[in-house]
Design a protein around this motif. Structure first.
Motif, PDB file in Angstrom:
ATOM      1  N   LEU A  93       0.828  -1.202   0.000  1.00  0.00           N
ATOM      2  CA  LEU A  93       0.000   0.000   0.000  1.00  0.00           C
ATOM      3  C   LEU A  93       0.864   1.255   0.000  1.00  0.00           C
ATOM      4  O   LEU A  93       0.584   2.221  -0.733  1.00  0.00           O
ATOM      5  N   ALA A  94       1.915   1.252   0.808  1.00  0.00           N
ATOM      6  CA  ALA A  94       2.809   2.409   0.856  1.00  0.00           C
ATOM      7  C   ALA A  94       3.491   2.626  -0.490  1.00  0.00           C
ATOM      8  O   ALA A  94       3.618   3.759  -0.970  1.00  0.00           O
ATOM      9  N   ARG A  95       3.926   1.556  -1.110  1.00  0.00           N
ATOM     10  CA  ARG A  95       4.589   1.654  -2.412  1.00  0.00           C
ATOM     11  C   ARG A  95       3.637   2.204  -3.472  1.00  0.00           C
ATOM     12  O   ARG A  95       4.040   3.013  -4.332  1.00  0.00           O
ATOM     13  N   PHE A  96       2.385   1.784  -3.419  1.00  0.00           N
ATOM     14  CA  PHE A  96       1.371   2.269  -4.358  1.00  0.00           C
ATOM     15  C   PHE A  96       1.170   3.777  -4.225  1.00  0.00           C
ATOM     16  O   PHE A  96       1.069   4.500  -5.225  1.00  0.00           O
ATOM     17  N   LEU A  97       1.128   4.274  -2.989  1.00  0.00           N
ATOM     18  CA  LEU A  97       0.932   5.702  -2.770  1.00  0.00           C
ATOM     19  C   LEU A  97       2.184   6.503  -3.097  1.00  0.00           C
ATOM     20  O   LEU A  97       2.099   7.617  -3.627  1.00  0.00           O
ATOM     21  N   ASP A  98       3.343   5.948  -2.801  1.00  0.00           N
ATOM     22  CA  ASP A  98       4.589   6.703  -2.890  1.00  0.00           C
ATOM     23  C   ASP A  98       5.251   6.546  -4.253  1.00  0.00           C
ATOM     24  O   ASP A  98       5.060   7.367  -5.149  1.00  0.00           O
ATOM     25  N   THR A  99       5.981   5.484  -4.453  1.00  0.00           N
ATOM     26  CA  THR A  99       6.768   5.372  -5.686  1.00  0.00           C
ATOM     27  C   THR A  99       5.914   5.130  -6.932  1.00  0.00           C
ATOM     28  O   THR A  99       6.301   5.508  -8.030  1.00  0.00           O
ATOM     29  N   ASP A 100       4.757   4.496  -6.763  1.00  0.00           N
ATOM     30  CA  ASP A 100       3.889   4.243  -7.926  1.00  0.00           C
ATOM     31  C   ASP A 100       2.955   5.402  -8.242  1.00  0.00           C
ATOM     32  O   ASP A 100       2.256   5.371  -9.269  1.00  0.00           O
ATOM     33  N   HIS A 101       2.902   6.407  -7.373  1.00  0.00           N
ATOM     34  CA  HIS A 101       2.068   7.592  -7.596  1.00  0.00           C
ATOM     35  C   HIS A 101       0.612   7.241  -7.892  1.00  0.00           C
ATOM     36  O   HIS A 101      -0.053   7.906  -8.701  1.00  0.00           O
ATOM     37  N   GLY A 150       0.516   1.518 -15.705  1.00  0.00           N
ATOM     38  CA  GLY A 150       0.473   2.736 -16.499  1.00  0.00           C
ATOM     39  C   GLY A 150      -0.834   3.495 -16.441  1.00  0.00           C
ATOM     40  O   GLY A 150      -0.974   4.542 -17.073  1.00  0.00           O
ATOM     41  N   ARG A 151      -1.809   3.015 -15.671  1.00  0.00           N
ATOM     42  CA  ARG A 151      -3.117   3.658 -15.594  1.00  0.00           C
ATOM     43  C   ARG A 151      -3.264   4.367 -14.248  1.00  0.00           C
ATOM     44  O   ARG A 151      -2.954   3.800 -13.201  1.00  0.00           O
ATOM     45  N   GLN A 152      -3.714   5.621 -14.291  1.00  0.00           N
ATOM     46  CA  GLN A 152      -3.887   6.391 -13.070  1.00  0.00           C
ATOM     47  C   GLN A 152      -5.144   5.922 -12.340  1.00  0.00           C
ATOM     48  O   GLN A 152      -6.251   6.032 -12.854  1.00  0.00           O
ATOM     49  N   ILE A 153      -4.966   5.392 -11.127  1.00  0.00           N
ATOM     50  CA  ILE A 153      -6.078   4.859 -10.343  1.00  0.00           C
ATOM     51  C   ILE A 153      -6.607   5.908  -9.371  1.00  0.00           C
ATOM     52  O   ILE A 153      -7.820   6.044  -9.178  1.00  0.00           O
ATOM     53  N   LEU A 154      -5.701   6.665  -8.759  1.00  0.00           N
ATOM     54  CA  LEU A 154      -6.090   7.668  -7.772  1.00  0.00           C
ATOM     55  C   LEU A 154      -5.996   9.061  -8.357  1.00  0.00           C
ATOM     56  O   LEU A 154      -5.140   9.338  -9.213  1.00  0.00           O
ATOM     57  N   ASP A 155      -6.859   9.942  -7.895  1.00  0.00           N
ATOM     58  CA  ASP A 155      -6.825  11.331  -8.351  1.00  0.00           C
ATOM     59  C   ASP A 155      -5.433  11.913  -8.086  1.00  0.00           C
ATOM     60  O   ASP A 155      -4.983  11.970  -6.933  1.00  0.00           O
ATOM     61  N   PRO A 156      -4.717  12.352  -9.118  1.00  0.00           N
ATOM     62  CA  PRO A 156      -3.331  12.777  -8.925  1.00  0.00           C
ATOM     63  C   PRO A 156      -3.184  14.042  -8.096  1.00  0.00           C
ATOM     64  O   PRO A 156      -2.202  14.184  -7.352  1.00  0.00           O
TER      65      PRO A 156
END
Length: 582
Positions: free
Chosen positions: A465-473, A478-484
């Motif tokens: 989860l931390a990696r998803f929020l941090d390094t994976d943005h 390649g698809r944006q999942i969270l509002d940038p």
């Protein structure tokens, strides 16, 4: 490096060996057959294969039933917490009597069919079952041993006690007794040892969907991050002082570790009776890290799918008259996420959250009871969005608002944000453990996810989860999942949006979109502000996401400042890759 005299080393090894041997002797075939001789807790190494173990002769497939009560020794019972009574704690010294669950075997692994907290009739505890081991031991007269790691999770709460149970079985059934032991917990207000023989019954039989269950477990196993002992980190980064990666009282820690270069360098899982033998699947309570994992990520995903949802107002979706009152009409969903509703009793740090009123939110089992507390407990004291005041009730209310918005937009009254958005869009694709894909919910027909607490995870889940929020943005494949925009603000990547200051800690801490942040500029002597976003949970749970891509986590339960202060780890992690801005 400190060097021990040879005779001291030998004495230590002999003592450890004698302790393990004594433990296995306490739980040998004769004891397991008679159900006698287990008079006190033993070293937990007895609940796992050792060098003398052999491949399992028999295969376990069917149901296991347990009954009876273990012996208990209470080490801490804080009856001031949430006004729990002596009667409550008497219940906590017993275990559910409705243990009747199915398992299947894959090679040397015993897999529970159901994962996550299992609803129970018991007034206090629910079981969480994890994959264990099967093996043969000399002297077991043709029987096979099965060990099952489990947790007792407090109903409606996150208090978690970790244990292992073990039985002997063959193709016809099981010996009449199973060994049961709990020797550690992550729970600030209740510490107990439990041990003893329970009555056991194994009912062999075909389990439906066995192939799918095994395949899902193999996928889960393959998705786990590589793990090495924390001591191995020294070879890659010799300048690190590994001792400074541990914080707080060692007796309060459940587990800690550091993720770098694709590897989880993890501590053991110490207990009062040896290391927990199934550390990778030890269940860890989320407590308020769920505010980030559930509320924060769900809100960012909803904003990405339905732009503008977080600007909606409580008054437009109010489920009860109390939530439709004037003090809620102008509160946005974003205000709830930021804990800036403007409705509070005291702006002092954690004064409202530590007040007796919080029991009115945490103790009810129904959505109506929790909602009543969330909407009625606090008066309007400031304009929405102007001041941060920590309220789990705000996060809980946000979950209800997002559900109502989702149902309005889709026209489907049976959807909820956890099961219909967060799980399929984020938690499942991240390949989190099955345990982390189940949320605590109210025990009524609403089955409202708690949002602000109520998740159980493995250390591996925290890191993913931390990696998803941090390094994976917030991106997958390649698809944006969270509002940038929301994510960049939460992760302190937008210097124009640092978030609201945390009361009394204004220069050092911020809180934005359910993510905390700490300015470590002075710790590292940086020229400008150096913000480290992190998740935080009750008792001493921290998952810090450093700007250099390193994740550090610590799970403790004494609630003392030393168990939260990650200043020393921050300094050591800067040695790996400097992260001062500029």
């Amino acid at each position: 490096m400190r060097r021990w005299p040879l005779d001291a080393c030998l004495a230590t090894l002999l003592l450890l060996g004698a302790t393990a041997l004594q433990a296995r002797g306490t739980l040998d075939f004769k004891a397991m057959q008679s159900g006698q001789g287990y008079r006190s807790s033993v070293d937990l190494s007895a609940f796992a294969p050792d060098e003398a173990s052999l491949p399992a002769t028999h295969r376990f497939e069917g149901r296991l039933q347990l009954s009876g009560q273990p012996q208990t020794r209470t080490l801490l019972a804080d009856t001031d917490f949430l006004a729990f009574t002596e009667a409550d704690y008497r219940q906590a010294r017993t275990i559910p009597q409705d243990f009747d669950y199915a398992f299947v075997q894959d090679k040397d692994t015993l897999i529970p069919v159901r994962r996550g907290p299992i609803p129970s009739d018991h007034p206090w505890w629910e079981f969480i079952l994890e994959p264990g081991k099967v093996w043969d031991e000399p002297g077991d007269r043709g029987y096979t041993r099965a060990a099952i790691p489990f947790s007792l999770a407090q109903k409606n709460q996150n208090c978690t006690s970790n244990g292992v149970l073990m039985l002997l079985f063959n193709a016809q059934g099981a010996l009449a007794h199973a060994a049961f032991q709990v020797s550690s917990e992550t729970c600030r207000y209740l510490h107990m040892d439990m041990w003893g023989f329970l009555q056991a019954r194994y009912l062999p039989g075909a389990v439906a969907n066995k192939a799918a269950i095994v395949a899902a477990y193999r996928t889960e196993l393959a998705a786990r991050l590589p793990t090495r002992p924390l001591s191995a980190l020294k070879a890659a980064y010799p300048d690190l002082d590994l001792a400074r990666l541990a914080i707080g009282d060692p007796t309060a820690r459940t587990r800690y570790g550091l993720y770098v270069d694709g590897v989880d360098y993890a501590s053991p899982c110490p207990t009062r009776h040896g290391d927990y033998p199934y550390c990778q699947v030890m269940d860890l309570p989320s407590y308020s890290t769920a505010k980030t994992i559930v509320a924060g990520i769900a809100a960012m995903r909803m904003q990405q799918r339905w732009p503008g949802v977080m600007q909606q107002h409580v008054g437009d979706y109010a489920p009860t008259p109390a939530c439709a009152a004037a003090r809620w009409r102008d509160v946005s969903f974003m205000n709830l996420l930021d804990m800036a509703s403007g409705n509070y009793g005291s702006a002092d740090y954690m004064a409202d959250e530590d007040s007796p009123k919080v029991a009115a939110l945490l103790r009810p089992l129904t959505n109506a009871g929790k909602l009543r507390a969330a909407c009625s407990s606090w008066p309007r004291s400031a304009p929405p969005g102007s001041r941060w005041v920590y309220h789990t009730s705000d996060t809980y209310l946000l979950g209800i608002m997002l559900n109502r918005f989702l149902r309005t937009q889709t026209g489907q009254a049976d959807l909820d944000v956890f099961s219909s958005v967060l799980l399929p869009d984020v938690l499942a694709p991240l390949q989190l453990s099955p345990t982390a894909r189940v949320s605590r919910r109210t025990l009524d027909t609403d089955a409202q996810p708690f949002f602000g607490y109520g998740l159980f995870v493995h250390a591996d889940d925290f890191i993913k989860l931390a990696r998803f929020l941090d390094t994976d943005h917030g991106r997958m494949d390649g698809r944006q999942i969270l509002d940038p925009q929301m994510l960049d603000a939460a992760m302190q990547r937008n210097p124009e949006q640092r978030g609201l200051p945390v009361t009394s800690l204004e220069q050092t801490f911020r809180y934005q979109h359910a993510v905390w942040a700490r300015n470590v500029q002075k710790l590292l002597n940086c020229k400008t502000a150096a913000w480290v976003p992190f998740m935080s949970g009750y008792g001493g749970i921290t998952v810090a996401m450093f700007p250099n891509g390193v994740v550090w986590y610590n799970v403790a339960d004494d609630g003392k400042p030393a168990s939260f202060d990650f200043a020393d780890p921050a300094r050591e992690i800067n040695k790996i890759r400097g992260y001062c801005p500029g």
